[in-house]
Design an enzyme around this catalytic site. Sequence first.
Site, PDB file in Angstrom:
ATOM      1  N   ASP A 219       0.891  -1.353  -0.120  1.00  0.00           N
ATOM      2  CA  ASP A 219       0.155   0.008   0.125  1.00  0.00           C
ATOM      3  C   ASP A 219       0.864   1.287  -0.024  1.00  0.00           C
ATOM      4  OD1 ASP A 219      -2.202   1.590   0.224  1.00  0.00           O
ATOM      5  OD2 ASP A 219      -2.577   1.367   2.402  1.00  0.00           O
TER       6      ASP A 219
ATOM      7  N   LYS B 193      -5.195  17.721   4.227  1.00  0.00           N
ATOM      8  CA  LYS B 193      -4.353  18.702   5.374  1.00  0.00           C
ATOM      9  C   LYS B 193      -4.825  19.827   5.574  1.00  0.00           C
ATOM     10  CE  LYS B 193      -1.653  14.855   5.014  1.00  0.00           C
ATOM     11  NZ  LYS B 193      -2.139  13.872   6.044  1.00  0.00           N
TER      12      LYS B 193
ATOM     13  N   LEU C 203     -11.853  -5.245  -1.709  1.00  0.00           N
ATOM     14  CA  LEU C 203     -11.833  -6.738  -2.077  1.00  0.00           C
ATOM     15  C   LEU C 203     -12.448  -7.435  -1.196  1.00  0.00           C
ATOM     16  CD1 LEU C 203      -9.993  -8.364  -4.536  1.00  0.00           C
ATOM     17  CD2 LEU C 203      -9.187  -9.239  -2.604  1.00  0.00           C
TER      18      LEU C 203
END
Length: 308
Positions: free
Chosen positions: A131, A221, A155
């Site tokens: 990832d 952010k 998934l």
Amino acid sequence: MNLQQTYSNLIKQEAKRLGFESCGISKASFLEEEASNLESWLKSGYQGEMSYLENYFDKRLDPRLLVDNAKSVISLSFNYFPEHVQNKNSYKIAKYAYGEDYHHVLKSKLKELSFFIQNEIGEVNGRAFVDSAPVMERAWAQKSGLGWRGKNSLLIQKNKGSFFFLAELIVDVALEYDNSFETNHCGTCTKCIDACPTEAILSNNTVDGSKCISYFTIELKEELPSIMKGKFEDWMFGCDICQDVCPWNRFSKQHTEKQFLPQSNLLQMEKQEWEEITESVFKKVFKKSAVKRTKFLGLQRNISFLSK
């Protein structure tokens, strides 16, 4: 049994020994179908401020650009479903972040698997991914036969659900390849779509990442948009709503990985404690956690948005 079958079986046995839930293998090739889907998704602006998703377009679609002479993509899943969850009077953290940062935990296990492959097969070049690189992990997991992609884009594995991490080893050795998982078992169910409070899950099996609670509480952010006030349902880091309502997750079984056990006092902390959290407490509770990604000020921002 030919050599490729033998190697594939050995890899899957070792993956199981290391604690991986599932292991499937597919041929490293260009993801033709994903190319138009990714281009369309980006053009729709569903990535929001996650501009990094616009980078390395070609590498995302072709693992042979990530590993020279790549022949195989080994896809793996690792369960993180916890035995216990946070108390009800608490701001919520996605279950995957209860314990130690999965990037480090799984990278370590992938290194062990890589060493095993080197020892069993010989000189094999490759890279491990968790990832953190331009790899379309869900597409490869499906091609490797691990499961199908639900309407929430995650998934899903039959009899296992979706509370697991995905990881990959891309290697330059040919192996026996598994069949792609072609059947979608979501049917007419729309529970994840109906439950999403920010309407991030669209009816065409697409997720608008710029509307996801996880995006707001982790990736964004800037100041949180006032239009989303009251829609986060007490989630201060990530979100599990679409997984919690998924019928397939009734098959989820608690993990057995000690490193994923909750950080000290995490499950017992109540809203007032979160609202008064200091930076030193933050560092103690999330010492090795993925929550550090949002930093102390980011978590404070999220809590303030929920509490005021």
